[in-house]
Design an enzyme around this catalytic site. Structure first.
Site, PDB file in Angstrom:
ATOM      1  N   GLN A  29       0.653  -0.762  -0.283  1.00 19.44           N
ATOM      2  CA  GLN A  29       0.247   0.431  -0.029  1.00 19.44           C
ATOM      3  C   GLN A  29       0.837   1.005   0.022  1.00 19.44           C
ATOM      4  O   GLN A  29       0.200   2.411  -0.945  1.00 19.44           O
ATOM      5  CB  GLN A  29      -1.289  -0.705   1.051  1.00 19.44           C
ATOM      6  N   ARG A  34       7.166  -9.359  -5.103  1.00 17.19           N
ATOM      7  CA  ARG A  34       6.012  -9.417  -6.323  1.00 17.19           C
ATOM      8  C   ARG A  34       6.598  -9.344  -7.889  1.00 17.19           C
ATOM      9  O   ARG A  34       7.240  -8.237  -7.770  1.00 17.19           O
ATOM     10  CB  ARG A  34       4.701  -8.929  -5.779  1.00 17.19           C
ATOM     11  N   ILE A  48      13.488 -10.271   1.644  1.00 17.24           N
ATOM     12  CA  ILE A  48      14.312  -9.785   2.818  1.00 17.24           C
ATOM     13  C   ILE A  48      14.518 -11.059   3.320  1.00 17.24           C
ATOM     14  O   ILE A  48      15.677 -10.813   4.406  1.00 17.24           O
ATOM     15  CB  ILE A  48      13.390  -9.622   3.225  1.00 17.24           C
ATOM     16  N   TYR A  95       1.970  -9.767  14.213  1.00 10.48           N
ATOM     17  CA  TYR A  95       1.857  -8.257  14.202  1.00 10.48           C
ATOM     18  C   TYR A  95       2.525  -7.337  14.560  1.00 10.48           C
ATOM     19  O   TYR A  95       3.432  -6.991  14.678  1.00 10.48           O
ATOM     20  CB  TYR A  95       0.360  -8.386  13.204  1.00 10.48           C
ATOM     21  N   ILE A  99      -3.220   4.066   7.574  1.00  8.86           N
ATOM     22  CA  ILE A  99      -3.079   4.531   6.454  1.00  8.86           C
ATOM     23  C   ILE A  99      -4.305   4.391   5.262  1.00  8.86           C
ATOM     24  O   ILE A  99      -4.516   3.564   5.117  1.00  8.86           O
ATOM     25  CB  ILE A  99      -1.647   4.362   5.702  1.00  8.86           C
TER      26      ILE A  99
HETATM   27  N1  LIG Z   1      -0.968   0.574   5.604  1.00  8.72           N
HETATM   28  C1  LIG Z   1      -1.344   0.708   7.068  1.00  8.72           C
HETATM   29  O1  LIG Z   1      -1.546   1.341   7.168  1.00  8.72           O
HETATM   30  C2  LIG Z   1       0.416   0.924   8.329  1.00  8.72           C
HETATM   31  C3  LIG Z   1       1.125   0.405   7.796  1.00  8.72           C
HETATM   32  N2  LIG Z   1       2.582   0.346   8.446  1.00  8.72           N
HETATM   33  C4  LIG Z   1       3.748  -0.487   8.440  1.00  8.72           C
HETATM   34  O2  LIG Z   1       4.574  -0.138   6.612  1.00  8.72           O
HETATM   35  C5  LIG Z   1       5.088  -0.897   5.517  1.00  8.72           C
HETATM   36  C6  LIG Z   1       4.830  -1.432   4.303  1.00  8.72           C
HETATM   37  O3  LIG Z   1       2.755  -1.340   4.892  1.00  8.72           O
HETATM   38  P1  LIG Z   1       2.164  -2.125   3.426  1.00  8.72           P
HETATM   39  O4  LIG Z   1       2.635  -1.164   2.945  1.00  8.72           O
HETATM   40  O5  LIG Z   1       0.751  -1.244   4.200  1.00  8.72           O
HETATM   41  O6  LIG Z   1       2.018  -3.002   3.826  1.00  8.72           O
HETATM   42  P2  LIG Z   1       1.624  -3.985   2.460  1.00  8.72           P
HETATM   43  O7  LIG Z   1       0.914  -5.455   3.253  1.00  8.72           O
HETATM   44  O8  LIG Z   1       1.061  -3.647   1.959  1.00  8.72           O
HETATM   45  O9  LIG Z   1       2.824  -4.257   1.624  1.00  8.72           O
HETATM   46  C7  LIG Z   1       3.918  -5.347   1.958  1.00  8.72           C
HETATM   47  C8  LIG Z   1       4.675  -5.726   1.357  1.00  8.72           C
HETATM   48  O10 LIG Z   1       6.110  -6.481   1.781  1.00  8.72           O
HETATM   49  C9  LIG Z   1       6.368  -7.799   0.752  1.00  8.72           C
HETATM   50  N3  LIG Z   1       6.737  -8.772   1.005  1.00  8.72           N
HETATM   51  C10 LIG Z   1       6.485  -9.776   1.718  1.00  8.72           C
HETATM   52  N4  LIG Z   1       7.219 -10.910   2.753  1.00  8.72           N
HETATM   53  C11 LIG Z   1       8.696 -10.269   1.590  1.00  8.72           C
HETATM   54  C12 LIG Z   1       9.636 -10.467   1.971  1.00  8.72           C
HETATM   55  N5  LIG Z   1       9.720 -12.076   2.217  1.00  8.72           N
HETATM   56  N6  LIG Z   1      10.802 -10.039   1.054  1.00  8.72           N
HETATM   57  C13 LIG Z   1      10.670  -8.920   0.454  1.00  8.72           C
HETATM   58  N7  LIG Z   1       9.288  -8.587   1.073  1.00  8.72           N
HETATM   59  C14 LIG Z   1       8.222  -9.295   1.217  1.00  8.72           C
HETATM   60  C15 LIG Z   1       4.657  -8.009  -0.006  1.00  8.72           C
HETATM   61  O11 LIG Z   1       5.152  -8.539  -1.251  1.00  8.72           O
HETATM   62  C16 LIG Z   1       4.424  -6.437   0.245  1.00  8.72           C
HETATM   63  O12 LIG Z   1       3.945  -5.970  -1.660  1.00  8.72           O
HETATM   64  C17 LIG Z   1       4.770  -2.128   6.872  1.00  8.72           C
HETATM   65  O13 LIG Z   1       6.226  -2.069   7.690  1.00  8.72           O
HETATM   66  C18 LIG Z   1       3.856  -2.129   8.094  1.00  8.72           C
HETATM   67  O14 LIG Z   1       3.983  -2.718   9.246  1.00  8.72           O
HETATM   68  C19 LIG Z   1       2.429   0.736   9.670  1.00  8.72           C
HETATM   69  C20 LIG Z   1       1.368   1.103  10.018  1.00  8.72           C
HETATM   70  C21 LIG Z   1       0.114   1.259   9.472  1.00  8.72           C
HETATM   71  C1  LIG Z   2      -2.418   0.426  11.741  1.00  7.91           C
HETATM   72  C2  LIG Z   2      -1.684  -1.068  11.083  1.00  7.91           C
HETATM   73  O1  LIG Z   2      -0.771  -1.486  11.288  1.00  7.91           O
HETATM   74  C3  LIG Z   2      -2.558  -1.402   9.558  1.00  7.91           C
HETATM   75  N1  LIG Z   2      -2.970  -0.632   9.131  1.00  7.91           N
HETATM   76  C4  LIG Z   2      -3.462  -2.384   9.971  1.00  7.91           C
HETATM   77  O2  LIG Z   2      -4.447  -2.406  10.445  1.00  7.91           O
HETATM   78  O3  LIG Z   2      -2.564  -3.767  10.538  1.00  7.91           O
END
Ligand SMILES: NC(=O)C1=CN([C@@H]2O[C@H](COP(=O)(O)OP(=O)(O)OC[C@H]3O[C@@H](n4cnc5c(N)ncnc54)[C@H](O)[C@@H]3O)[C@@H](O)[C@H]2O)C=CC1
Ligand SMILES: CC(=O)[C@H](N)C(=O)O
Length: 374
Positions: free
Chosen positions: A67, A91, A108, A196, A226
């Site tokens: 995202q 991906r 990773i 998580y 987000i």
């Molecule tokens: N989106 C949100 O609301 C929030 C996100 N975050 C943090 O921000 C970061 C990014 O979040 P998003 O983009 O929403 O997550 P997402 O779930 O949309 O994307 C995560 C990405 O990690 C990749 N991934 C999974 N396994 C992998 C591996 N072995 N090697 C490399 N890549 C791998 C997936 O293919 C995916 O594209 C995360 O660490 C999340 O915890 C924190 C709080 C809120």
């Molecule tokens: C707030 C976050 O870390 C994420 N969007 C989730 O809901 O897991």
């Protein structure tokens, strides 16, 4: 793991050295075992510096196809130049992402491959976005443990070994039912009940430990949920707040999987990504901590729907509670105290609930009209 082996060898030597031998302290010794041609020291300041073609960070983003990663790459490429920001994931990228700047495969969990990428591309800043989010993590604990914990260990070692500046996002999910929930300060009890959340507390603590022990320039923000228009969430508890816009525009109906009164901190993606760049550019001496809460707004599904109905009064809202997500939401902060981020490095959000709703509707409305026209 190679760096751990090197670190323990250096540690052993330091411990074995007789007192008064004039040897460097352990922190210095560890830092000098790595060599990076563009090593950025922990006191480097980029706050008001504009980067020339030759003086800029070389950036790697892991997990960049989720995202948040594509938006982050866009922002960083504007600031540092297209070819200085490499997006990576396991991906296959869609066409528009593949043609918008450098993209490479990176798992990773593959330490050697990660190290090769960092060395060959002379990476100096790393944004570590790979993770399994809260709901998906509960559905696959073993994979979440591996990606979120083992993966993080690889990243920390590579970053320490090569003198990188490292950003790792944490989350409101790093708190649990015994944390103060309204508001939740930076420093308080953290006993999350999801894999998580546990993995994110681990990341915060490990990053801070590497900072104090080895001088790693670790920076971490705890993001709220987000909300974004042009990217889909990866399986979290706050996903409803994105899906409601898509469903409202597509069908005029939305079935919410959280109770109407579930209050959670939220943020529009532009604020989140700007905060991320700002904390990475903040002078080290302005950071009194290495992990900060950031906040923008806080609302319930009912309040979000009410704001949306000001523009779409015909929206039909129903509730079908998902017990897993609801239990998670009930254990998370309702409001986030981000006063330290505001004080230390001048954090300030731009989007409150009305601006968020207007921006999402404008974006998705234009997109829908364009799709209908073509
Ligand atoms: N989106 C949100 O609301 C929030 C996100 N975050 C943090 O921000 C970061 C990014 O979040 P998003 O983009 O929403 O997550 P997402 O779930 O949309 O994307 C995560 C990405 O990690 C990749 N991934 C999974 N396994 C992998 C591996 N072995 N090697 C490399 N890549 C791998 C997936 O293919 C995916 O594209 C995360 O660490 C999340 O915890 C924190 C709080 C809120
Ligand atoms: C707030 C976050 O870390 C994420 N969007 C989730 O809901 O897991």
């Amino acid at each position: 793991m190679p760096v751990i082996r090197s670190l323990s060898k250096v540690a052993k030597q330091a411990l074995l050295s007789p007192p008064g031998c004039g040897c460097q302290p352990l922190t210095m010794a560890v830092r000098t075992i790595s060599f990076s041609p563009r090593q950025i020291t922990s006191d480097a300041s980029f706050h008001s510096v504009s980067f020339s073609e030759t003086d800029h960070p070389k950036v790697l983003i892991t997990g960049g196809l989720g995202q948040l990663g594509v938006g982050l790459a866009k922002l960083l490429r504007k600031r540092f130049g297209k070819n200085n920001v490499i997006l990576s994931d396991i991906r296959k990228p869609p066409n528009n992402v593949f043609h918008s700047g450098p993209f490479i495969y990176s798992d990773i969990l593959d330490y050697k491959n990660l190290r090769e990428i960092v060395v060959n591309n002379r990476i100096t800043w790393l944004f570590h976005y790979s993770a399994l989010l809260s709901a998906v993590g509960e559905a696959n604990v073993a994979l979440a443990r591996s990606v979120n914990i083992t993966g993080l260990h690889n990243i920390l070692d590579i970053a320490a070994e090569h003198g990188l500046r490292l950003f790792v996002p944490s989350t409101i999910g790093a708190f649990g039912p015994s944390s103060p929930r309204n508001p939740t300060p930076d420093l308080c009890v953290q006993r999350p009940r999801t894999i998580y959340g546990v993995s994110k507390v681990h990341a915060e603590l490990m990053g801070e430990y590497y900072h104090h022990r080895y001088g790693l320039d670790f920076r971490c923000l705890r993001y709220p949920g987000i909300i974004s228009a042009d990217s889909t969430p990866g399986g979290g508890t706050t996903d409803y707040a994105v899906q409601i816009f898509h469903d409202a525009i597509k069908s005029g109906k939305f079935e919410c999987n959280l109770r109407p009164d579930s209050r959670l901190p939220m943020m529009y993606i532009d604020d989140c990504l700007r905060a991320t760049l700002e904390v990475m550019e903040a002078p080290a001496e302005s950071l009194s901590m290495r992990t900060y809460n950031i906040n923008a707004m806080s609302f319930t599904p009912e309040e979000l729907a009410q704001e949306l109905m000001k523009q779409m009064p015909e929206l039909e809202l129903t509730y079908n509670i998902d017990p897993v997500r609801q239990a998670i939401a009930d254990s998370w902060p309702m409001n986030f105290d981000d006063s330290n981020a505001r004080k230390d490095w001048g954090w300030k959000h731009d989007y409150d609930l009305p601006e968020l709703v207007q921006t999402m509707l404008n974006y998705l409305g234009v997109e829908t009209r364009m799709a209908q026209a073509s």
